[in-house]
Design a protein around this motif. Structure first.
Motif, PDB file in Angstrom:
ATOM      1  N   CYS A 106       0.860  -1.183   0.000  1.00 23.01           N
ATOM      2  CA  CYS A 106       0.000   0.000   0.000  1.00 23.01           C
ATOM      3  C   CYS A 106       0.893   1.230   0.000  1.00 23.01           C
ATOM      4  N   CYS A 108      -0.176   4.234   1.770  1.00 18.78           N
ATOM      5  CA  CYS A 108      -0.618   5.238   2.759  1.00 18.78           C
ATOM      6  C   CYS A 108       0.437   5.608   3.802  1.00 18.78           C
ATOM      7  N   CYS A 116      -4.260   5.866   0.340  1.00 24.20           N
ATOM      8  CA  CYS A 116      -3.731   4.591  -0.147  1.00 24.20           C
ATOM      9  C   CYS A 116      -3.427   4.646  -1.643  1.00 24.20           C
ATOM     10  N   SER A 151      -3.423  -3.875   0.150  1.00 23.56           N
ATOM     11  CA  SER A 151      -4.471  -3.438   1.080  1.00 23.56           C
ATOM     12  C   SER A 151      -5.071  -2.106   0.680  1.00 23.56           C
TER      13      SER A 151
HETATM   14 ZN    ZN Z   1      -3.283   2.016   2.713  1.00 26.52          ZN
END
Ligand code: ZN
Ligand code: PBG
Length: 311
Positions: A106, A108, A116, A151
């Motif tokens: 991911c 983020c 994200c 994710s």
């Molecule tokens: Zn994320």
């Protein structure tokens, strides 16, 4: 008699232990929002993986942090060959070769705005994010990941990552799709630990509405059609119906994520003296198994595995 007729088995082999990796050496720093968990440098993550294996837990899930000041608009530190996750994958491979290495994919923790995906004109741009996720997954595979676990919840990411892995000679790296991931309050302690809370807005544009069980099944179908080898439901405890429905729908391995907020509830009850924490954790994890999960990602992994070992 109870042992003879017990329907659901909870064993250490069902558990996946999340590790929070940070740059540096010899770093082992308690995470305030996740009591009992640590920020670990790659060498310490390897030591922790060995200790988990000694408890019987033979799979880890790695989350990473960029170096200080390295967050940017695209989250480019996510695919650095010498990033903390990439180094930890190598270190665990050398120190604990029988531990399965799963890496979270991911952006983020690496984007300046904590989303994200990449933000263009104030919105997360789904399709512009896909090549960045591909690069991140490839950097993990090159560092030895056995399984990559996206994710981010962008549409099309599983297919994009699968084809990038295959084209680069990583056909044997599996994809664990966060297929049914809900926009949940149960991620609070994790976002604190990862410093990955969105700076503006929320994640409802890409994560599922907690009200939508049928949509969760469509998300699972899409990820399987794109080539997911394993699928996940997250969070777990408030979504046991979704776990059971996914179990009834597909024979592929099903993973449930017992998230940071769920862990916090158990720890808080134990700290208040309202429950035996290890027993409450084992009860929750047994319920998640009963609903149909094959494996469970949980911060309780080592503690519960040790208790099971004694049982
Ligand atoms: Zn994320
Ligand atoms: C971010 C990510 C989150 C978790 C895993 N990966 C948080 C989020 O989506 O905001 C949550 C894990 C937990 O709460 O234990 N892609």
């Amino acid at each position: 008699m109870r042992d003879l007729v017990r329907e659901t088995d909870l064993r250490a082999r069902h558990l996946i232990y999340p590790l929070f990796v940070v740059p540096g050496r010899g770093v082992r720093r308690p995470i305030p929002s996740l009591e009992g968990q640590m920020h670990l440098s790659p060498d310490e993550a390897a030591a922790e993986a060995r200790a988990a294996a000694a408890d019987g837990v033979r799979a880890v899930l790695l989350f990473g942090q960029p170096p200080e000041g390295a967050k940017d608009g695209e989250g480019s530190a996510a695919w650095a060959a010498d990033g903390a996750v990439q180094e930890a994958l190598r270190a665990i491979g050398a120190a604990a070769p029988d531990v399965l290495r799963i890496s979270d994919v991911c952006l983020c923790a690496y984007t300046a705005d904590g989303h994200c995906g990449v933000v263009r004109d104030g919105r997360v741009d789904n399709d512009a994010t896909l090549p960045l996720l591909q690069r991140t997954a490839l950097s993990h595979a090159a560092a030895g990941a056995d399984v990559v676990a996206p994710s981010d919840m962008m549409d099309g990411r599983v297919g994009a990552i699968r084809s990038a892995l295959d084209a680069a000679g990583h056909a044997d790296v599996a994809v664990l799709a966060y297929a049914a991931k809900f926009a949940s309050q149960f991620y609070g302690p994790f976002r604190d630990a990862e410093a990955s809370a969105p700076a503006f807005g929320d994640r409802r544009g890409y994560q599922l509405d907690p009200a939508n069980g049928r949509q969760a099944l469509r998300e699972v179908d899409l990820d399987l059609a794109e080539g997911a080898d394993l699928v996940m439901v997250k969070p777990a405890l408030a979504y046991l119906d979704v776990i059971a429905a996914v179990r009834a729908r597909t024979g592929v391995p099903l993973v449930a994520y017992n998230t940071s907020g769920e862990y916090a509830l158990v720890r808080a009850a134990a700290a208040a003296g309202w429950a035996d924490g290890a027993a409450l954790a084992a009860e929750v994890l047994t319920a998640i198994r009963r609903a149909g999960a094959d494996a469970i990602i949980t911060y309780h992994a080592r503690e519960v595995a040790r208790a099971l070992g004694r049982a």
